[in-house]
Motif scaffolding. Structure first.
Motif, short mmCIF file in Angstrom:
data_model
loop_
_atom_site.label_atom_id
_atom_site.label_comp_id
_atom_site.label_asym_id
_atom_site.label_seq_id
_atom_site.Cartn_x
_atom_site.Cartn_y
_atom_site.Cartn_z
N LEU A 147 0.83 -1.20 0.00
CA LEU A 147 0.00 0.00 0.00
C LEU A 147 0.86 1.26 0.00
N ILE A 148 2.05 1.15 0.62
CA ILE A 148 2.97 2.29 0.67
C ILE A 148 3.76 2.39 -0.62
N SER A 149 4.31 1.27 -1.06
CA SER A 149 5.20 1.29 -2.23
C SER A 149 4.43 1.42 -3.55
N LYS A 150 3.16 0.98 -3.57
CA LYS A 150 2.36 1.04 -4.80
C LYS A 150 1.17 1.98 -4.63
N ARG A 151 1.43 3.11 -4.05
CA ARG A 151 0.35 4.04 -3.72
C ARG A 151 -0.41 4.53 -4.96
N SER A 152 0.32 4.87 -6.03
CA SER A 152 -0.34 5.35 -7.24
C SER A 152 -1.23 4.28 -7.86
N GLU A 153 -0.76 3.03 -7.82
CA GLU A 153 -1.57 1.92 -8.36
C GLU A 153 -2.82 1.71 -7.52
N VAL A 154 -2.68 1.78 -6.21
CA VAL A 154 -3.83 1.63 -5.31
C VAL A 154 -4.84 2.75 -5.56
N SER A 155 -4.34 3.97 -5.71
CA SER A 155 -5.22 5.11 -5.95
C SER A 155 -6.00 4.94 -7.25
N ALA A 156 -5.33 4.44 -8.30
CA ALA A 156 -6.01 4.23 -9.58
C ALA A 156 -7.12 3.19 -9.47
N LYS A 157 -6.87 2.12 -8.72
CA LYS A 157 -7.89 1.08 -8.56
C LYS A 157 -9.07 1.58 -7.74
N VAL A 158 -8.79 2.32 -6.68
CA VAL A 158 -9.88 2.88 -5.87
C VAL A 158 -10.74 3.80 -6.73
N LYS A 159 -10.10 4.61 -7.56
CA LYS A 159 -10.84 5.52 -8.44
C LYS A 159 -11.73 4.75 -9.41
N GLU A 160 -11.19 3.67 -9.95
CA GLU A 160 -11.97 2.87 -10.91
C GLU A 160 -13.20 2.24 -10.25
N VAL A 161 -13.00 1.66 -9.07
CA VAL A 161 -14.12 1.01 -8.37
C VAL A 161 -15.16 2.04 -7.93
N LEU A 162 -14.69 3.16 -7.38
CA LEU A 162 -15.59 4.19 -6.88
C LEU A 162 -16.37 4.85 -8.01
N LYS A 163 -15.72 5.05 -9.14
CA LYS A 163 -16.38 5.66 -10.29
C LYS A 163 -17.58 4.84 -10.73
N GLU A 164 -17.40 3.54 -10.76
CA GLU A 164 -18.49 2.64 -11.17
C GLU A 164 -19.65 2.68 -10.17
N LYS A 165 -19.33 2.72 -8.90
CA LYS A 165 -20.38 2.72 -7.87
C LYS A 165 -21.20 4.02 -7.91
N LEU A 166 -20.52 5.15 -8.07
CA LEU A 166 -21.23 6.43 -8.07
C LEU A 166 -22.04 6.63 -9.35
N ALA A 167 -21.53 6.10 -10.45
CA ALA A 167 -22.22 6.31 -11.73
C ALA A 167 -23.63 5.71 -11.73
N SER A 168 -23.82 4.63 -10.98
CA SER A 168 -25.14 4.00 -10.94
C SER A 168 -26.18 4.89 -10.24
N TYR A 169 -25.71 5.93 -9.55
CA TYR A 169 -26.62 6.87 -8.90
C TYR A 169 -26.50 8.27 -9.50
N TYR A 170 -26.01 8.34 -10.75
CA TYR A 170 -25.96 9.59 -11.50
C TYR A 170 -25.03 10.62 -10.86
N ILE A 171 -23.96 10.12 -10.25
CA ILE A 171 -22.93 10.98 -9.66
C ILE A 171 -21.63 10.72 -10.42
N VAL A 172 -21.01 11.79 -10.89
CA VAL A 172 -19.80 11.69 -11.70
C VAL A 172 -18.57 11.91 -10.81
N LEU A 173 -17.64 10.96 -10.85
CA LEU A 173 -16.40 11.08 -10.07
C LEU A 173 -15.39 11.88 -10.87
N ASP A 174 -14.84 12.92 -10.27
CA ASP A 174 -13.83 13.75 -10.94
C ASP A 174 -12.41 13.31 -10.59
#
Length: 276
Positions: A147-174
């Protein structure tokens, strides 16, 4: 006499008419005011007709509505920020407290659906739980060190998962920003001890490499000197020795000042010469 009485009563009858006119004008003005709505910049208007959400959405600007029948609910579609701290577990079962900031905005074309399905309290009902769920799903795939050494990769995955979850409720992740991963004190001490050990191991490795290089340099130098001596020995011949003797004698003659020594050694010694 009767005509005079009627004439005297007319002014009194004019006052109620004026009042009625004013009241009617006020009612008309109120109805006009109620039939107009203004949507401010950065907002959209959700139209309710007798409590039912309508398909049309009002954009920014001036709009007309049916007084007492239609109600307009303004909803902000500008970028909003949600910052939260969530606790989850890593793949190696370390407790991780993550501080994350999330920028998002509402889909302006579908705010009516969001209002109908969720309501105005969408941040507490949708955004915050989605952030927590996305973090838990992603951090469980990595060890605490990763989590420390691959922080950018973790952040990208969190963004991908969160984007999909919010989109189903008409909320756009920036965008998201993982500000901090915080672990237990025991884990922090273990990481610090490991880093110290790695630094010491690296220093020892570098010292060994330096000693090895210095030794190789000494061996190379000794081998070069031995080779030079060997070559010189191979080149020494009787003729070379005789040549060096002749060169030495010539050099001695060149340096002689014309005076004979009083005593000399060798196979043919000089005797004392007295110049008279």
């Amino acid at each position: 006499m009767e005509n005079q009485k009627v004439t005297q009563l007319n002014p009194k009858l004019g006052a109620p008419k004026t009042i009625v006119t004013i009241i009617v004008a006020l009612i008309i003005g109120f109805l006009i005011f109620q039939s107009v709505t203004i949507i401010q910049a950065g907002h959209r208007g959700v139209v309710l007709q007798l409590g039912a959400v309508q398909p049309q959405v009002f954009d920014e600007g001036l709009h007309f509505r049916i007084p007492f029948i239609q109600t307009v609910i303004p909803m902000e579609v500008r970028v909003q920020k949600s910052e939260t701290s969530q606790t989850s577990a890593s793949r190696d079962l370390q407790t991780v407290a993550t501080t994350i900031a999330v920028n998002h905005h509402l889909d302006g074309n579908n705010v009516n659906r969001l209002y109908q399905e969720v309501g105005m309290d969408y941040a507490a009902r949708i955004v915050d739980p989605a952030i927590a769920e996305a973090l838990k799903a992603v951090t469980a795939q990595y060890t605490a060190e990763e989590l420390i050494s691959k922080r950018s990769e973790v952040s990208a995955k969190v963004k991908e998962v969160l984007k999909e979850k919010l989109a189903s409720y008409y909320i756009v992740l920036d965008e998201i920003n993982i500000r901090e991963f915080k672990f237990s004190e025991e884990f922090d001490r273990a990481i610090e001890a490991k880093q110290v050990a790695e630094q010491q191991a690296l220093k020892s490795k570098l010292d060994l490499e330096r000693i090895k290089i210095e030794k190789e340099q000494e061996i190379t130098k000794a081998q070069a000197q031995a080779e030079a001596l060997r070559l010189q020995k191979q080149e020494v011949t009787p003729e070379l020795i005789q040549l060096r003797q002749i060169e030495a004698q010539l050099e001695a003659i060149r340096r002689w000042d014309g005076k004979l020594p009083n005593v000399t050694g060798g196979a043919a010694p000089f005797i004392n010469v007295d110049n008279k």
